[in-house]
Scaffold this motif. Structure first.
Motif, PDB file in Angstrom:
ATOM      1  N   SER A   1       0.833  -1.210   0.000  1.00  0.00           N
ATOM      2  CA  SER A   1       0.000   0.000   0.000  1.00  0.00           C
ATOM      3  C   SER A   1       0.864   1.255   0.000  1.00  0.00           C
ATOM      4  CB  SER A   1      -0.945   0.012   1.207  1.00  0.00           C
ATOM      5  OG  SER A   1      -0.209   0.157   2.412  1.00  0.00           O
ATOM      6  N   ALA A   2       2.172   1.097   0.150  1.00  0.00           N
ATOM      7  CA  ALA A   2       3.117   2.223   0.123  1.00  0.00           C
ATOM      8  C   ALA A   2       3.664   2.364  -1.309  1.00  0.00           C
ATOM      9  CB  ALA A   2       4.240   1.970   1.119  1.00  0.00           C
ATOM     10  N   THR A   3       4.717   3.129  -1.477  1.00  0.00           N
ATOM     11  CA  THR A   3       5.321   3.328  -2.799  1.00  0.00           C
ATOM     12  C   THR A   3       5.780   1.996  -3.373  1.00  0.00           C
ATOM     13  OG1 THR A   3       5.976   5.599  -2.324  1.00  0.00           O
ATOM     14  CG2 THR A   3       7.238   4.434  -4.021  1.00  0.00           C
ATOM     15  N   MET A   4       5.434   1.794  -4.651  1.00  0.00           N
ATOM     16  CA  MET A   4       5.835   0.580  -5.381  1.00  0.00           C
ATOM     17  C   MET A   4       6.250   0.984  -6.792  1.00  0.00           C
ATOM     18  SD  MET A   4       3.054  -2.367  -4.490  1.00  0.00           S
ATOM     19  CE  MET A   4       3.829  -3.451  -5.673  1.00  0.00           C
ATOM     20  N   PHE A   5       7.096   0.155  -7.408  1.00  0.00           N
ATOM     21  CA  PHE A   5       7.448   0.371  -8.807  1.00  0.00           C
ATOM     22  C   PHE A   5       7.817  -0.952  -9.451  1.00  0.00           C
ATOM     23  CE2 PHE A   5      11.213   1.105  -6.267  1.00  0.00           C
ATOM     24  CZ  PHE A   5      12.248   0.507  -6.967  1.00  0.00           C
TER      25      PHE A   5
ATOM     26  N   ARG B   1       4.222   4.006  -8.668  1.00  0.00           N
ATOM     27  CA  ARG B   1       3.103   4.513  -7.878  1.00  0.00           C
ATOM     28  C   ARG B   1       3.724   4.962  -6.554  1.00  0.00           C
ATOM     29  NH1 ARG B   1       0.036   0.384  -5.217  1.00  0.00           N
ATOM     30  NH2 ARG B   1       1.283   1.024  -3.450  1.00  0.00           N
ATOM     31  N   GLN B   2       3.892   6.277  -6.436  1.00  0.00           N
ATOM     32  CA  GLN B   2       4.459   6.824  -5.210  1.00  0.00           C
ATOM     33  C   GLN B   2       3.298   7.262  -4.311  1.00  0.00           C
ATOM     34  OE1 GLN B   2       7.142   9.514  -7.534  1.00  0.00           O
ATOM     35  NE2 GLN B   2       8.550   8.960  -5.883  1.00  0.00           N
TER      36      GLN B   2
ATOM     37  N   ASP C   1       2.191  12.028 -13.533  1.00  0.00           N
ATOM     38  CA  ASP C   1       0.779  12.167 -13.867  1.00  0.00           C
ATOM     39  C   ASP C   1       0.275  13.606 -13.751  1.00  0.00           C
ATOM     40  OD1 ASP C   1       0.728  12.360 -11.090  1.00  0.00           O
ATOM     41  OD2 ASP C   1      -0.598  10.646 -10.791  1.00  0.00           O
ATOM     42  N   ASN C   2       1.055  14.501 -13.161  1.00  0.00           N
ATOM     43  CA  ASN C   2       0.662  15.907 -13.138  1.00  0.00           C
ATOM     44  C   ASN C   2       1.453  16.727 -14.163  1.00  0.00           C
ATOM     45  OD1 ASN C   2       3.084  15.862 -11.695  1.00  0.00           O
ATOM     46  ND2 ASN C   2       2.466  17.497 -10.320  1.00  0.00           N
ATOM     47  N   ALA C   3       1.942  16.029 -15.201  1.00  0.00           N
ATOM     48  CA  ALA C   3       2.569  16.650 -16.379  1.00  0.00           C
ATOM     49  C   ALA C   3       3.925  17.287 -16.110  1.00  0.00           C
ATOM     50  CB  ALA C   3       1.624  17.652 -17.043  1.00  0.00           C
TER      51      ALA C   3
ATOM     52  N   HIS D   1       1.300   8.706  -9.898  1.00  0.00           N
ATOM     53  CA  HIS D   1       1.855   7.783 -10.886  1.00  0.00           C
ATOM     54  C   HIS D   1       2.863   8.497 -11.781  1.00  0.00           C
ATOM     55  CE1 HIS D   1      -0.977   4.641  -9.778  1.00  0.00           C
ATOM     56  NE2 HIS D   1      -1.815   5.644  -9.552  1.00  0.00           N
ATOM     57  N   SER D   2       3.878   7.740 -12.169  1.00  0.00           N
ATOM     58  CA  SER D   2       4.892   8.276 -13.082  1.00  0.00           C
ATOM     59  C   SER D   2       5.516   7.122 -13.850  1.00  0.00           C
ATOM     60  CB  SER D   2       5.965   9.057 -12.315  1.00  0.00           C
ATOM     61  OG  SER D   2       6.587   8.248 -11.345  1.00  0.00           O
TER      62      SER D   2
END
Length: 178
Positions: free
Chosen positions: A59-63, A79-80, A109-111, A88-89
């Motif tokens: 449920s924490a940061t994953m990649f 997914r941070q 995800d915020n450009a 997301h990035s």
């Protein structure tokens, strides 16, 4: 009139500069030459989760990282989790055989679109980028240091003096899930 002459000269020089083609870096059609440095991130492919209270926490940061177009190129999906939300990035981390260093391109995800340069200290590679936030300029540096075959430590640092000194921001441990 000397002041006007210098201003006109400046305008002419700027015009000449802007009319020049972009500076080209060397390119090559040669195959990649593998080395110890090109294999630095061999541990990287897999799915990783942040370690919280001694356990991998999904449920924490994953990649997730997969090998991309050559053995020293990696596509990353992130997914941070911070500020109570998931962000997301995506990133592409790759070896550049022309400059003999690792590079990273990151898109959020915020450009936000960021290109991070690479450096090396001892045996470890890091990424570094200059930022300006609210008029304050600083360098941000990240290290990914293997602790064991399935654990890696992310070290974040900042420098406000052009990289002469670094202050720690945080360290985060990640564990490979698969």
């Amino acid at each position: 009139m000397p002041h006007l002459r210098h201003s006109l000269l400046g305008i002419v020089m700027l015009g000449l500069f802007l009319s020049l083609p972009p500076r080209a870096l060397g390119q090559t059609d040669r195959p990649m030459i593998e080395s110890k440095d090109t294999h630095y991130y061999d541990f990287w492919p897999g799915t990783w989760a942040e370690v919280v209270n001694g356990q991998a926490d999904t449920s924490a940061t994953m990649f997730t990282v997969r090998t991309s177009v050559h053995p020293a190129a990696f596509a990353e999906e992130w997914r941070q989790v911070y500020d109570g939300a998931a962000h997301h990035s995506t990133a592409l981390r790759a070896w550049d055989q022309v400059t003999n260093r690792w590079m990273l391109v990151w898109v959020s995800d915020n450009a936000l679109f960021q290109v991070w340069e690479r450096g090396k200290e001892g045996e470890d590679w890091y990424i570094v980028k200059e930022f300006e936030i609210d008029g304050e300029r600083f360098l941000s540096r990240q290290w990914w240091i293997p602790e064991s075959p399935n654990r890696v430590v992310r070290v974040m640092e900042r420098s406000f003096d052009g990289g002469h000194t670094w202050e720690p921001r945080f360290q985060t441990l990640f564990q490979r899930l698969r």
